[in-house]
Scaffold this active site. Structure first.
Site, PDB file in Angstrom:
ATOM      1  CG  HIS A   6       0.853  -1.128  12.019  1.00 43.28           C
ATOM      2  ND1 HIS A   6       1.411   0.088  12.374  1.00 43.28           N
ATOM      3  CD2 HIS A   6       1.101  -1.287  10.703  1.00 43.28           C
ATOM      4  CE1 HIS A   6       1.958   0.634  11.304  1.00 43.28           C
ATOM      5  NE2 HIS A   6       1.789  -0.176  10.279  1.00 43.28           N
ATOM      6  CD  GLU A  41       2.197  -6.711   8.348  1.00 42.76           C
ATOM      7  OE1 GLU A  41       1.619  -5.630   8.561  1.00 42.76           O
ATOM      8  OE2 GLU A  41       1.684  -7.802   8.633  1.00 42.76           O
ATOM      9  CE  LYS A  68      -1.690  -1.463   4.006  1.00 46.81           C
ATOM     10  NZ  LYS A  68      -0.706  -2.464   4.484  1.00 46.81           N
TER      11      LYS A  68
END
Ligand code: PLP
Length: 433
Positions: A207, A284, A79
């Site tokens: 996250h 990530e 993304k």
């Protein structure tokens, strides 16, 4: 590294060199290339915004990440920038990929990346996208709710699930917790529910929010993951994967330094997930890889001078790139970006408070709510914005018919396998077809 494959993957069949690739000579930088192109356009009325992406910088960021976090394998967050060149370079470097949707899965799989190198890391997915993942053999999926388990049991019973937990994100510039993450209290129930549905939970993810400002958020979340691993084992799951998510700051020279952050993370891993546990650790990262890769050049297409309170002169500059193009993320950043002015002045110019507007007819189309201080400039002058690789092109629209900045991709000597071809051209020479 697997750079051998890069050579072939960058070349589309039948064409010697892809049109948007240019060559950077030794010591060349994206900034120099931007200045060279601005010079090239100096006599032209066509001054559309453009970006230069330095793919060598991308390879450097990967090397830095690997060196600082040797136990952590990066699954790049698509993304952040889904440009085919970015994905190709990363695929050749051997990273994994974090995909959020079917289209991102398709994009990464079409590069020949093995499904085992992909995590479908959107905790709330459409059923059709889950079914697509099952069909293509992408097994790693995140979840944070019971509803998601029901969908996965129906459409992807062979999935290897990763439970996304809440993480402290108040020290991040872009928090995510209100939208995603199961509380520690909810985890026990979710883990038994997964077991009862016959689903395998293999790991835990979190996250800390994008552009995290403190490594303590990672350390705390890693400690929480250890507790969830214990709960998972208790529920009969074979827990083997820890996913640190994204959040690593992108700008070079940001505080705390990435290396400092990495050493706190390494210590937390050693304490809570010692190597002999055999737990595989992934992350990530998006912003960390991409932020410094791109430099943008934007042109002033309109200008007004107004008098502010006290009769002070203020300037409004209308740029050909803005909120609805590649700079959507700017308005959410805590401090406004002050661009580099491409203009020579005989002496130190006086600075004025300036509002930078984008080109559309929406008054909300501005680069920041606060003013920035710039000299008196003219229509036709150029501004440079460095570090615009993360969440820029991938978030752009064509609202009002304005196309976002065209990006050209620069290869430098660091991508060794291409050196022969690249080196044959003079430094900065355009290799466009
Ligand atoms: N992983 C997930 C699930 C995300 O939602 C994001 C960003 O929103 C990322 C990774 C990438 O985060 P960053 O760019 O901060 O590294």
């Amino acid at each position: 590294t697997h750079l051998g494959g890069l050579k072939e993957s960058l070349r589309s069949p039948g064409s010697p060199w892809p049109a948007e690739l240019i060559a950077l000579g030794p010591g060349g930088s994206a900034r120099q290339e931007v200045l060279r192109k601005i010079q090239e356009l100096s006599d032209s009325i066509h001054r559309d915004p453009f970006m230069v992406a330095d793919l060598d910088m991308l390879a450097s960021r990967h090397a830095t990440f690997r060196q600082a976090l040797p136990r952590v394998w990066p699954f790049y967050a698509v993304k952040c920038s889904s440009s085919p060149w970015v994905l190709r370079v990363l695929a050749a470097l051997g990273t994994g990929f974090d995909c959020a949707s079917q289209v991102e899965l398709e994009q990464v799989l079409s590069l020949g990346v093995a499904p085992s190198r992909i995590i479908f890391a959107n905790p709330c997915k459409a059923s059709a996208h889950i079914q697509y993942a099952a069909h293509r053999g992408v097994k790693l999926l995140t979840f944070d709710s019971e509803e998601e388990l029901t969908k996965v049991a129906k459409h992807h019973p062979e999935a290897r699930l990763v439970l996304r937990i809440l993480a402290e994100d108040s020290k991040s510039r872009f928090p995510l917790n209100t939208k995603f993450g199961a509380s520690l209290e909810a985890c026990g129930h979710l883990l038994t529910r997964a077991r009862d549905l016959g689903l395998a939970v293999v790991g835990v993810s979190f996250h800390v929010g994008s552009d995290c400002q403190t490594p303590q958020s990672f350390a705390q979340a890693i400690a929480d993951c250890r507790r969830v691993f214990q709960m998972g084992h208790g529920a009969g799951h074979h827990m083997s994967l820890l996913d640190l998510g994204g959040g690593f700051p992108g700008a070079e020279g940001s505080e705390p330094a990435f290396e400092e952050m990495a050493s706190v993370i390494n210590a937390a891993l050693a304490q809570d997930f010692p190597e002999d546990t055999g737990v595989e650790v992934i992350a990530e990262p998006g912003r960390f890889y991409m932020a410094s890769v791109c430099t943008a050049a934007v042109n002033i297409i309109g200008k007004k001078a107004v008098l502010g309170p006290g009769g002070h002169r203020k300037l409004l500059y209308y740029l050909n790139e803005g909120q609805y193009g590649s700079f959507r993320i700017f308005l959410r950043e805590p401090t406004p970006r002050t661009p580099i002015v491409v203009k020579e002045f005989l002496s130190e110019p006086r600075l004025f408070p300036c509002t930078l507007y984008g080109p559309t007819c929406d008054a909300f189309d501005r680069l920041s709510l606060e003013e920035v201080w710039l000299p008196e400039l003219d229509v036709g002058d150029w501004l440079i914005f460095p570090s615009v690789g993360a969440y820029t092109c991938s978030m752009s629209s064509t609202f009002n018919g304005f196309l976002p900045a065209n990006v050209c991709y620069a290869l430098g000597p660091q991508l060794r396998c291409l050196e022969e071809e690249v080196g044959g051209r003079a430094a900065g020479d355009s290799a466009r077809a």
